[in-house]
Design an enzyme around this catalytic site. Structure first.
Site, short mmCIF file in Angstrom:
data_model
loop_
_atom_site.label_atom_id
_atom_site.label_comp_id
_atom_site.label_asym_id
_atom_site.label_seq_id
_atom_site.Cartn_x
_atom_site.Cartn_y
_atom_site.Cartn_z
N ARG A 1 0.82 -1.21 0.00
CA ARG A 1 0.00 0.00 0.00
C ARG A 1 0.85 1.26 0.00
O ARG A 1 0.52 2.26 -0.62
CB ARG A 1 -0.91 -0.01 1.24
CG ARG A 1 -1.61 1.31 1.47
CD ARG A 1 -2.61 1.22 2.60
NE ARG A 1 -3.64 0.25 2.31
CZ ARG A 1 -4.20 -0.57 3.19
NH1 ARG A 1 -3.83 -0.52 4.45
NH2 ARG A 1 -5.12 -1.42 2.83
N TYR A 2 1.94 1.21 0.76
CA TYR A 2 2.82 2.38 0.88
C TYR A 2 3.99 2.22 -0.08
O TYR A 2 4.36 1.10 -0.43
CB TYR A 2 3.31 2.49 2.32
CG TYR A 2 2.22 2.68 3.34
CD1 TYR A 2 1.58 3.92 3.49
CD2 TYR A 2 1.82 1.63 4.16
CE1 TYR A 2 0.59 4.09 4.43
CE2 TYR A 2 0.82 1.80 5.10
CZ TYR A 2 0.21 3.04 5.24
OH TYR A 2 -0.77 3.22 6.17
N ARG B 1 7.27 -0.04 1.49
CA ARG B 1 7.19 -1.16 2.43
C ARG B 1 5.96 -2.03 2.16
O ARG B 1 4.96 -1.56 1.62
CB ARG B 1 7.17 -0.66 3.88
CG ARG B 1 6.10 0.35 4.22
CD ARG B 1 6.58 1.19 5.40
NE ARG B 1 5.55 2.06 5.96
CZ ARG B 1 5.17 3.20 5.41
NH1 ARG B 1 5.69 3.61 4.28
NH2 ARG B 1 4.25 3.94 6.00
N CYS C 1 -8.55 -12.40 18.79
CA CYS C 1 -9.10 -11.15 19.33
C CYS C 1 -10.43 -10.89 18.62
O CYS C 1 -10.48 -10.90 17.39
CB CYS C 1 -8.15 -9.99 19.05
SG CYS C 1 -6.43 -10.38 19.42
N CYS D 1 -10.63 -8.45 15.60
CA CYS D 1 -9.52 -8.53 14.65
C CYS D 1 -9.89 -7.99 13.27
O CYS D 1 -10.89 -8.40 12.67
CB CYS D 1 -9.06 -9.97 14.51
SG CYS D 1 -7.74 -10.14 13.28
N ARG E 1 -8.48 -8.67 10.61
CA ARG E 1 -8.37 -9.74 9.60
C ARG E 1 -9.19 -10.95 9.96
O ARG E 1 -8.84 -12.08 9.62
CB ARG E 1 -6.90 -10.11 9.40
CG ARG E 1 -6.13 -8.97 8.83
CD ARG E 1 -4.79 -9.33 8.22
NE ARG E 1 -4.12 -8.07 8.02
CZ ARG E 1 -3.12 -7.63 8.80
NH1 ARG E 1 -2.64 -8.38 9.76
NH2 ARG E 1 -2.60 -6.44 8.56
N ASP F 1 -6.94 3.80 10.47
CA ASP F 1 -6.61 3.20 9.19
C ASP F 1 -7.82 3.51 8.30
O ASP F 1 -8.93 3.02 8.54
CB ASP F 1 -6.39 1.69 9.36
CG ASP F 1 -5.37 1.14 8.38
OD1 ASP F 1 -5.19 1.76 7.31
OD2 ASP F 1 -4.77 0.09 8.67
#
Ligand SMILES: *Cc1c(COP(=O)(O)O)cnc(C)c1O
Ligand code: SF4
Length: 383
Positions: free
Chosen positions: A120-121, A124, A137, A140, A142, A338
């Site tokens: 995305r960036y 990286r 969690c 989450c 994902r 995000d």
């Protein structure tokens, strides 16, 4: 000191695990094999609320339940609002899907040139190397792919990911995540890190992992040797509440630090868990004591069935305001959202600029007092 800091009180001694010998308790394989995975098993350990039972009954189609004995023992069994409990035991709220929620809330799928690799960036990549975690969690981001409850059929493609990285010289930073990369066997992790290190333009390698929190026993001397061998490998752990800062986590962080692994922490702002300044302040202070630098505080993503976890982002901004200047600068994480759909992390900060006048900037300090800083006479105003 928090009672959880006292190992003799918390290491084993609760509930059905009271008589487990230390050698087993401290073995990460035993911890994994003895995870709480089913409604029946949960009910042997604590009395579920009707809301939790409803959540558990649907978890198998959404995000599996798994809780390590180590983490389970941090739950206050008499408190249905226990901040540890809220993170890992499903609630009925997970079944309520709001229109703004998504299975892929931060648009990772649209930035995946290769299955499991998010680019995305500019410089990286995020490399998802497994779909498994030591525990799951409930919030989450994902959930669609971790635990494989949704038949997403995620198969990380190591070779394709490595090839993509090798062919893209602009990728200088690789973030291993998942799932939890530290669930990979030592030899697999050793191989993967070796392959990444062999790519000349990969300067920076880091691992995002909640294993130190869920399964600190996994941070073995052998694992630390591997991290040291391929170092510097940076690591972001994931704590949300001061009670997670156990003696075992501290020891695991010591082993990592002494192996030359710089440690950061990511937290998710969660309603009823850590959405107040006092809890966050206590958490970040404990992190510094374990040589862990608070890195990000995330606004909870718009994952399906997460409304019961989400707070107003202004709560996060006020928490940062309560930290900045009031405590050690190293203790203050960056609060981010995000951006839904794939915009990446956007920082949110309290505003310390009251105004710009013709020749001054008017600043508000941490205590709310105003100060003026004169602008250079020749300053060209940035458009
Ligand atoms: C968070 C993230 C990164 C790393 O971002 P940093 O701000 O460098 O920590 C990289 N790629 C993706 C897709 C991410 O979500
Ligand atoms: S450890 Fe990370 S990837 Fe695994 S369930 Fe928790 S937030 Fe998701």
């Amino acid at each position: 000191m928090h009672p959880q800091d006292n190992p003799s009180q918390w290491r084993r001694g609760q509930g059905l695990w009271a008589n487990v010998p230390a050698a087993q308790w401290n073995d990460w394989h035993w911890q994994l094999q003895n995870r709480v995975l089913t409604l029946e098993h949960l009910e042997q350990h604590l009395e579920l609320t009707p809301e939790e039972r409803a959540g558990c009954e649907h978890a198998k189609d959404k995000l599996a339940v798994a809780i390590t004995p180590h983490f389970f023992n941090l739950i206050d069994r008499d408190d249905p609002t226990c901040p540890i409990r809220l993170q890992v035991i499903p609630r009925g709220g997970e079944l309520m899907v709001s229109p703004e929620e998504r299975l892929d809330p931060v648009g990772e799928e649209t930035h995946m040139p290769v299955p499991g690799l998010v680019h995305r960036y500019p410089d990286r990549v995020l490399f998802l190397v497994t779909d498994r975690c030591a525990a799951y969690c409930r919030y989450c981001t994902r959930s669609r792919l971790v635990s494989n409850a949704q038949n997403y059929d995620f198969h990380p493609e190591f070779e394709a990911g490595l090839k993509y990285i090798a062919e893209h010289p602009e990728v200088r930073d690789v973030l291993l995540s998942g799932g939890d990369p530290l669930l990979l066997a030592d030899n697999k992790l050793d191989y993967l890190l070796g392959r990444l290190r062999a790519i000349p333009h990969v300067e920076f390698i880091r691992i995002g992992s909640r294993i130190p929190v869920f399964l600190p026993q996994r941070i073995t001397p052998a694992l630390c040797e591997i991290l040291k061998k391929h170092g510097p490998i940076w690591m972001s752990i994931h704590t949300n509440h001061p009670r997670e800062c156990t003696w075992e986590l501290k020891e695991a962080c010591d082993r990592l630090s002494f192996a030359g692994v710089p440690l950061g922490n990511q937290s998710v702002l969660l309603r009823g868990v850590n959405d107040d300044a006092e809890t966050m302040k206590s958490l970040v202070h404990r992190l510094l004591q374990m040589r862990v630098r608070p890195y990000y505080l995330y606004q909870c993503d718009l994952i399906t069935g997460s409304a019961h976890f989400r707070t107003d982002p202004r709560v996060g901004v006020e928490i940062i305001r309560a930290l900045r200047g009031h405590t050690t600068g190293y203790a203050v994480p960056q609060f981010v959202i995000d951006a839904p759909g794939g915009g990446g992390k956007v920082p949110l900060n309290p505003n310390y600029v009251k105004e710009y006048t013709e020749n001054e900037i008017v600043l508000r300090n941490f205590a709310g007092e105003l100060y003026n800083y004169p602008l250079p006479a020749s300053a060209e105003v940035l458009k």
